[in-house]
Design an enzyme around this catalytic site. Structure first.
Site, PDB file in Angstrom:
ATOM      1  N   ILE A 154       0.842  -1.211   0.000  1.00  8.80           N
ATOM      2  CA  ILE A 154       0.000   0.000   0.000  1.00  8.80           C
ATOM      3  C   ILE A 154       0.872   1.255   0.000  1.00  8.80           C
ATOM      4  CG2 ILE A 154      -1.755   1.301   1.284  1.00  8.80           C
ATOM      5  CD1 ILE A 154      -2.967  -1.396   2.141  1.00  8.80           C
ATOM      6  N   ASP A 173      11.055   2.526   6.433  1.00  9.77           N
ATOM      7  CA  ASP A 173      10.616   1.140   6.637  1.00  9.77           C
ATOM      8  C   ASP A 173      11.814   0.373   7.161  1.00  9.77           C
ATOM      9  OD1 ASP A 173       9.369  -1.388   6.571  1.00  9.77           O
ATOM     10  OD2 ASP A 173       8.241  -0.855   4.790  1.00  9.77           O
ATOM     11  N   PRO A 204       1.607  -2.460   9.467  1.00 10.77           N
ATOM     12  CA  PRO A 204       0.645  -3.291  10.186  1.00 10.77           C
ATOM     13  C   PRO A 204       0.696  -2.997  11.686  1.00 10.77           C
ATOM     14  CG  PRO A 204       2.566  -4.590   9.568  1.00 10.77           C
ATOM     15  CD  PRO A 204       2.782  -3.220   9.007  1.00 10.77           C
ATOM     16  N   ALA A 231      -4.499   2.917   8.196  1.00 14.07           N
ATOM     17  CA  ALA A 231      -3.967   1.580   8.507  1.00 14.07           C
ATOM     18  C   ALA A 231      -4.689   0.969   9.712  1.00 14.07           C
ATOM     19  CB  ALA A 231      -2.465   1.666   8.724  1.00 14.07           C
ATOM     20  N   ARG A 232      -4.317   1.347  10.917  1.00 11.11           N
ATOM     21  CA  ARG A 232      -4.977   0.845  12.120  1.00 11.11           C
ATOM     22  C   ARG A 232      -5.018   1.954  13.162  1.00 11.11           C
ATOM     23  NH1 ARG A 232      -6.880  -2.488   9.431  1.00 11.11           N
ATOM     24  NH2 ARG A 232      -6.775  -4.751   9.581  1.00 11.11           N
ATOM     25  N   ASP A 256      -9.070   7.105   8.714  1.00 13.54           N
ATOM     26  CA  ASP A 256     -10.084   6.164   8.218  1.00 13.54           C
ATOM     27  C   ASP A 256     -10.278   5.022   9.214  1.00 13.54           C
ATOM     28  OD1 ASP A 256     -11.889   5.130   6.175  1.00 13.54           O
ATOM     29  OD2 ASP A 256     -10.398   3.528   5.904  1.00 13.54           O
ATOM     30  N   GLU A 261     -12.822   0.858  17.133  1.00  9.56           N
ATOM     31  CA  GLU A 261     -13.877   1.113  16.136  1.00  9.56           C
ATOM     32  C   GLU A 261     -14.807  -0.096  15.983  1.00  9.56           C
ATOM     33  OE1 GLU A 261     -11.256   1.467  12.589  1.00  9.56           O
ATOM     34  OE2 GLU A 261     -12.120  -0.433  11.953  1.00  9.56           O
ATOM     35  N   HIS A 293     -13.677   3.545   8.137  1.00 14.90           N
ATOM     36  CA  HIS A 293     -12.911   2.380   7.653  1.00 14.90           C
ATOM     37  C   HIS A 293     -13.448   1.906   6.304  1.00 14.90           C
ATOM     38  CE1 HIS A 293     -10.121  -1.008   9.259  1.00 14.90           C
ATOM     39  NE2 HIS A 293      -9.995  -0.872   7.946  1.00 14.90           N
TER      40      HIS A 293
HETATM   41  C1  COI Z   1      -8.103  -5.152   6.202  1.00 16.63           C
HETATM   42  O1  COI Z   1      -8.296  -5.861   5.209  1.00 16.63           O
HETATM   43  O2  COI Z   1      -7.189  -5.404   6.997  1.00 16.63           O
HETATM   44  C2  COI Z   1      -8.944  -3.968   6.440  1.00 16.63           C
HETATM   45  O3  COI Z   1      -8.504  -3.076   7.087  1.00 16.63           O
HETATM   46  C3  COI Z   1     -10.369  -3.948   5.935  1.00 16.63           C
HETATM   47  C4  COI Z   1     -11.283  -4.713   6.824  1.00 16.63           C
HETATM   48  C5  COI Z   1     -11.434  -4.180   8.192  1.00 16.63           C
HETATM   49  C6  COI Z   1     -12.623  -4.993   6.220  1.00 16.63           C
END
Ligand code: COI
Length: 327
Positions: A154, A173, A204, A231-232, A256, A261, A293
């Site tokens: 990504i 990275d 990640p 991302a998260r 996002d 969440e 998301h």
């Molecule tokens: C993923 O594929 O890891 C995402 O973030 C999307 C998912 C929460 C539907």
């Protein structure tokens, strides 16, 4: 072969039905999350497919093993919702899915532009016939130094997308990606923090990245920095983020994803009392854009998420090695 599909969404059913027509795989659609209470619904299946809405911990994995259902695939790329160590202990084989990076990468660039051009405020004003210019003066991408943290699929696609804008791109990275090495400058994390006007996260969620954006890292950034997170949510310490928005150290923020969440994003919670205070508080700032998301959510990605996870469960079932095996 029969696969139990938890958290099924209507839009995914089109893809599952196509696979059903083209193969000998059948699907059992289950609207619930996979929990200790619902896992027995999959007792007759040869594998289970889930999304990322809830934690798949030891209790569920143990029950799967007792039922003799030992193959699990998540239809997501992220797998931080699955306890992989517990899965290994109970002999549960786990795979994740893959999808093209374009959806998230396009969305990331959109959030950069929205933040830079103050589009949230422009949109809100236009809705009440306020067409004034004051406060809406933006900046141009060509003048920006953009810091990309994480140069996997990504992050690399974001870098490709940015090619025409003429901005300077710094990348951090732990591994260099040869596909983009010549187009960008790899730097240390501290240099990226101190030189970037916009910083976007594409790593990640791991022990080493959890809350990497916190008061210490924010202190190293330029005053007025724009932060983007597709991302998260847990990559950010949200209390420190709020503090930095209030003190105007962060100039704009686009998220996002959000810590905790789960159970909110992707559900209609209009008439419910939502208790995620940070989410509600941050949303009201004029320079904070929050989406639910959806960066991943494109026709192409949904097709990939379903078909690649089904393929993985099929491979496990027939004893061949799936590409996305995690344990
Ligand atoms: C993923 O594929 O890891 C995402 O973030 C999307 C998912 C929460 C539907």
């Amino acid at each position: 072969m029969n696969i139990a599909v938890y958290d099924i969404r209507e839009d995914e059913k089109l893809v599952f039905r196509r696979i059903e027509q083209e193969s000998e795989i059948s699907f059992q659609y289950i609207k619930d999350h996979l929990t200790v209470d619902t896992v027995s619904k999959a007792a007759k299946s040869d594998g289970i497919a889930v999304l990322g809405h809830n934690m798949i911990g030891e209790d569920i994995l143990k029950r799967m093993a007792e039922m003799g259902v030992c193959n699990l695939a998540t239809r997501t790329v992220g797998y931080n919702h699955i306890d992989l160590q517990a899965a290994a202990r109970h002999g549960i084989r786990v795979c994740n899915s893959q999808y093209g990076p374009h959806g998230v990468a396009d969305f990331t660039v959109m959030l950069m532009l929205m933040s830079l051009r103050k589009y949230k405020q422009a949109l809100f004003r236009a809705n009440v016939n306020d067409y004034s210019l004051k406060g809406l003066q933006g900046r141009e991408m060509k003048d920006m130094v953009i810091g990309i943290i994480g140069s996997g699929n990504i992050g690399a696609q974001v870098i490709h997308n940015l090619a025409g804008f003429g901005c300077r791109i710094l990348v951090y990275d732990t591994r260099v990606n040869p596909a983009i090495e010549n187009a960008v400058e790899y730097t240390s994390l501290d240099e990226l923090y101190s030189k970037s006007d916009i910083i976007s996260l594409h790593v990640p969620l791991l022990d080493g990245t959890r809350q990497m954006i916190n008061c210490q890292s924010i202190a190293k950034m330029k005053k007025g920095v724009i932060l983007i997170n597709c991302a998260r949510g847990e990559l950010m310490n949200i209390a420190d983020i709020i503090e930095a928005i209030e003190s105007e150290r962060i100039g704009a923020l686009a998220l996002d994803v959000f810590e905790n969440e789960e159970g909110i994003y992707h559900f209609d919670r209009r008439t419910d009392i939502i208790t995620n205070r940070d989410m509600a508080y941050l949303r009201q700032f004029p320079n904070v854009t929050m989406t639910q998301h959806i960066a991943f959510y494109t026709d192409s990605a949904v097709d990939d998420m379903v078909s690649i996870s089904v393929r993985a469960l099929y491979d496990l079932h027939i004893g061949s090695a799936p590409l996305n095996r995690l344990v």
